[in-house]
Design a protein around this motif. Structure first.
Motif, mmCIF file in Angstrom:
data_model
loop_
_atom_site.group_PDB
_atom_site.id
_atom_site.type_symbol
_atom_site.label_atom_id
_atom_site.label_comp_id
_atom_site.label_asym_id
_atom_site.label_seq_id
_atom_site.Cartn_x
_atom_site.Cartn_y
_atom_site.Cartn_z
ATOM 1 N N VAL A 33 1.216 -0.789 -0.256
ATOM 2 C CA VAL A 33 0.209 0.740 -0.649
ATOM 3 C C VAL A 33 1.138 1.158 0.009
ATOM 4 C CG1 VAL A 33 -2.037 1.089 1.030
ATOM 5 C CG2 VAL A 33 -1.787 -1.320 1.269
ATOM 6 N N PHE A 34 0.893 2.145 -1.475
ATOM 7 C CA PHE A 34 1.602 3.386 -0.887
ATOM 8 C C PHE A 34 0.603 4.485 -0.217
ATOM 9 C CE2 PHE A 34 4.061 1.060 -4.744
ATOM 10 C CZ PHE A 34 5.109 1.236 -4.181
ATOM 11 N N GLY A 35 1.186 4.711 0.643
ATOM 12 C CA GLY A 35 0.586 6.098 1.483
ATOM 13 C C GLY A 35 -0.220 4.728 2.726
ATOM 14 N N GLY A 36 -0.168 3.901 3.196
ATOM 15 C CA GLY A 36 -0.497 3.160 3.983
ATOM 16 C C GLY A 36 -0.162 4.103 5.272
ATOM 17 N N SER A 37 0.559 5.122 5.630
ATOM 18 C CA SER A 37 0.041 5.632 6.366
ATOM 19 C C SER A 37 -0.669 7.013 6.536
ATOM 20 C CB SER A 37 1.126 6.500 6.831
ATOM 21 O OG SER A 37 1.791 7.505 6.021
ATOM 22 N N GLY A 38 -1.436 7.179 5.382
ATOM 23 C CA GLY A 38 -2.616 8.457 5.349
ATOM 24 C C GLY A 38 -4.192 7.683 5.743
ATOM 25 N N SER A 82 6.775 10.170 5.387
ATOM 26 C CA SER A 82 7.468 10.632 6.599
ATOM 27 C C SER A 82 6.606 10.964 7.538
ATOM 28 C CB SER A 82 6.852 12.199 6.664
ATOM 29 O OG SER A 82 6.052 13.035 6.374
ATOM 30 N N LYS A 83 5.990 9.942 8.035
ATOM 31 C CA LYS A 83 4.824 9.730 9.291
ATOM 32 C C LYS A 83 5.214 8.183 9.643
ATOM 33 C CE LYS A 83 0.757 12.527 7.703
ATOM 34 N NZ LYS A 83 -1.106 12.187 7.234
ATOM 35 N N ALA A 84 6.860 7.993 9.726
ATOM 36 C CA ALA A 84 7.182 6.863 9.998
ATOM 37 C C ALA A 84 6.299 6.168 11.242
ATOM 38 C CB ALA A 84 9.082 6.748 10.542
ATOM 39 N N ASP A 85 6.495 6.881 12.722
ATOM 40 C CA ASP A 85 5.239 6.610 13.995
ATOM 41 C C ASP A 85 3.885 5.767 13.014
ATOM 42 O OD1 ASP A 85 4.559 8.824 13.015
ATOM 43 O OD2 ASP A 85 3.911 10.084 14.921
ATOM 44 N N VAL A 86 3.505 6.434 12.623
ATOM 45 C CA VAL A 86 1.877 5.862 11.969
ATOM 46 C C VAL A 86 2.167 4.948 11.303
ATOM 47 C CG1 VAL A 86 -0.293 6.676 10.954
ATOM 48 C CG2 VAL A 86 1.081 8.478 11.952
ATOM 49 N N ALA A 87 2.626 4.629 10.430
ATOM 50 C CA ALA A 87 3.432 3.734 9.354
ATOM 51 C C ALA A 87 3.412 2.176 10.278
ATOM 52 C CB ALA A 87 4.786 3.753 8.785
ATOM 53 N N ALA A 145 3.497 -8.186 8.763
ATOM 54 C CA ALA A 145 3.300 -6.102 8.476
ATOM 55 C C ALA A 145 4.840 -5.654 8.346
ATOM 56 C CB ALA A 145 2.656 -5.940 8.913
ATOM 57 N N SER A 146 5.629 -5.477 6.938
ATOM 58 C CA SER A 146 6.098 -4.188 7.120
ATOM 59 C C SER A 146 6.013 -2.903 6.709
ATOM 60 C CB SER A 146 7.486 -5.120 5.778
ATOM 61 O OG SER A 146 6.238 -5.043 4.954
ATOM 62 N N THR A 147 6.792 -2.249 6.795
ATOM 63 C CA THR A 147 6.916 -1.022 7.100
ATOM 64 C C THR A 147 8.473 -0.564 6.405
ATOM 65 O OG1 THR A 147 8.163 0.170 9.000
ATOM 66 C CG2 THR A 147 5.894 0.088 8.561
ATOM 67 N N HIS A 148 7.938 0.736 4.945
ATOM 68 C CA HIS A 148 8.879 1.807 3.811
ATOM 69 C C HIS A 148 8.513 2.454 4.012
ATOM 70 C CE1 HIS A 148 9.051 -2.992 2.898
ATOM 71 N NE2 HIS A 148 8.234 -3.340 3.456
ATOM 72 N N GLN A 149 9.564 3.359 4.006
ATOM 73 C CA GLN A 149 9.649 4.425 4.006
ATOM 74 C C GLN A 149 10.373 5.439 2.230
ATOM 75 O OE1 GLN A 149 12.479 7.085 5.920
ATOM 76 N NE2 GLN A 149 11.317 8.520 5.941
ATOM 77 N N VAL A 150 9.879 5.491 1.631
ATOM 78 C CA VAL A 150 9.792 5.675 -0.042
ATOM 79 C C VAL A 150 9.398 7.283 -0.413
ATOM 80 C CG1 VAL A 150 7.667 4.207 -0.446
ATOM 81 C CG2 VAL A 150 9.093 5.393 -2.155
ATOM 82 N N ASP A 151 9.683 8.189 -0.623
ATOM 83 C CA ASP A 151 9.312 8.810 -2.005
ATOM 84 C C ASP A 151 9.336 8.705 -3.400
ATOM 85 O OD1 ASP A 151 9.131 11.163 -3.239
ATOM 86 O OD2 ASP A 151 10.654 12.287 -2.596
ATOM 87 N N VAL A 152 7.638 9.169 -3.283
ATOM 88 C CA VAL A 152 7.209 8.104 -5.207
ATOM 89 C C VAL A 152 7.430 9.087 -5.962
ATOM 90 C CG1 VAL A 152 5.385 7.155 -3.283
ATOM 91 C CG2 VAL A 152 4.626 9.153 -4.533
ATOM 92 N N THR A 153 7.881 9.749 -6.531
ATOM 93 C CA THR A 153 8.368 10.335 -6.666
ATOM 94 C C THR A 153 10.173 10.487 -7.388
ATOM 95 O OG1 THR A 153 9.061 12.316 -5.935
ATOM 96 C CG2 THR A 153 7.113 12.951 -6.241
ATOM 97 N N ASP A 154 10.324 9.222 -6.734
ATOM 98 C CA ASP A 154 11.771 9.074 -6.773
ATOM 99 C C ASP A 154 11.782 7.670 -7.798
ATOM 100 O OD1 ASP A 154 14.642 7.349 -6.644
ATOM 101 O OD2 ASP A 154 14.968 9.417 -5.430
ATOM 102 N N ALA A 155 11.742 7.624 -8.839
ATOM 103 C CA ALA A 155 11.491 6.221 -9.251
ATOM 104 C C ALA A 155 12.325 5.070 -8.747
ATOM 105 C CB ALA A 155 12.012 5.733 -11.139
ATOM 106 N N ALA A 156 14.065 5.258 -8.386
ATOM 107 C CA ALA A 156 14.641 4.299 -7.473
ATOM 108 C C ALA A 156 14.375 3.714 -6.208
ATOM 109 C CB ALA A 156 16.172 5.461 -7.295
ATOM 110 N N GLN A 157 13.797 4.728 -5.413
ATOM 111 C CA GLN A 157 13.452 4.788 -4.349
ATOM 112 C C GLN A 157 11.767 3.181 -4.287
ATOM 113 O OE1 GLN A 157 12.374 7.762 -1.053
ATOM 114 N NE2 GLN A 157 14.210 8.979 -2.012
#
Length: 257
Positions: free
Chosen positions: A13-18, A41-46, A60-72
């Motif tokens: 789920v991209f945007g799983g902390s929203g 950015s919301k590591a605590d919420v994730a 479950a697993s958590t993954h920090q990602v900037d979706v505008t960065d294809a490599a990330q």
């Protein structure tokens, strides 16, 4: 196929902390599906969402990602596969916080940011996921669009217009990738008591007149709940919808009919 209607593996789920993304992630967990929670950015919420998912008895697993960065985005997919063995479902619930502005009031920077996150972000996710989905025998994309595609909501263009591009991309993915047993569908999201809506209410960007007028356009006289979006996503991704692709499921309380 497991009893849950899903193969072994996870939903990413991209945007799983929203606000809405959390509800989607938890509904997959309640259906017995492990979840990889993508967040910016919301590591605590994730982490809290991941803990709630584990309470449902799945991984479950958590993954920090900037979706505008294809490599990330690609690295996040690789990490989710490593954590869960396979990713069979991509849910696109990411999106920036956008102010309510008429088109005439939007700046170029406002527009560029919305396109970068919503459109380029989803494209990055699709490009990263397709080789894995093809190699593993298929899978599913579910995007969160807007009920505003059916009736333009004044001042919500920074959300609605970029999502409209993704609606087209969903149909293209459905058409081109169906031969690989990959499906793609979208949910047209109405006014939900989570995510941006409560924040915009608190900021006064929606006044009582807006609330009254919007309520008159709803057949069901209440706002939606994030879990109602989640249940629709689970259905579209599951084997119960195995012959459904390229479609929009409008979950908006009958907005605009």
């Amino acid at each position: 196929m497991s009893k849950s209607g899903f193969p072994d593996g996870a939903t990413l789920v991209f945007g799983g902390s929203g606000g809405i993304g959390q509800g989607v992630a938890l509904e997959f967990a309640r259906a017995g599906v492990p979840v990889a929670v993508g967040y910016r950015s919301k590591a605590d919420v994730a982490q809290r969402v991941a803990d709630q998912i584990r309470e449902e008895g799945v991984n479950a697993s958590t993954h920090q990602v900037d979706v505008t960065d294809a490599a990330q985005v690609k690295a996040t997919l690789v990490a989710a596969i490593e954590a869960h063995g396979r990713v069979h479902t991509i849910v696109w619930a990411a999106g920036p916080f956008v102010n309510q502005l008429h088109i005439s009031e939007m700046s170029r920077d406002d527009w560029r940011r919305a396109i970068d996150v919503e459109v380029m972000g989803f494209f990055n996710a699709a490009k990263a996921a397709l080789p894995h989905l093809r190699a593993s025998g298929g899978g599913s994309f579910v995007t969160l669009g807007s009920a505003g595609h059916l009736r333009w909501p004044d001042r919500d263009g920074l959300s609605v217009a970029p999502k409209a591009t993704n609606e087209s991309l969903v149909k293209g993915l459905a058409r081109e990738e169906g031969r690989h047993n990959i499906r793609a569908n979208s949910i047209l999201v109405g006014v939900i008591e989570a995510g941006m809506f409560p924040q915009l209410l608190e900021q006064g960007q929606f006044n009582q007149k807006w609330i009254d007028e919007t309520m008159t356009m709803l057949a069901l006289k209440r706002w939606g709940k994030p879990e109602e979006i989640g249940r629709a996503a689970v259905f579209l991704a599951s084997d119960n919808a195995a012959y459904i692709t390229g479609q929009q499921l409008n979950v908006s309380g009958g907005y605009g009919i």
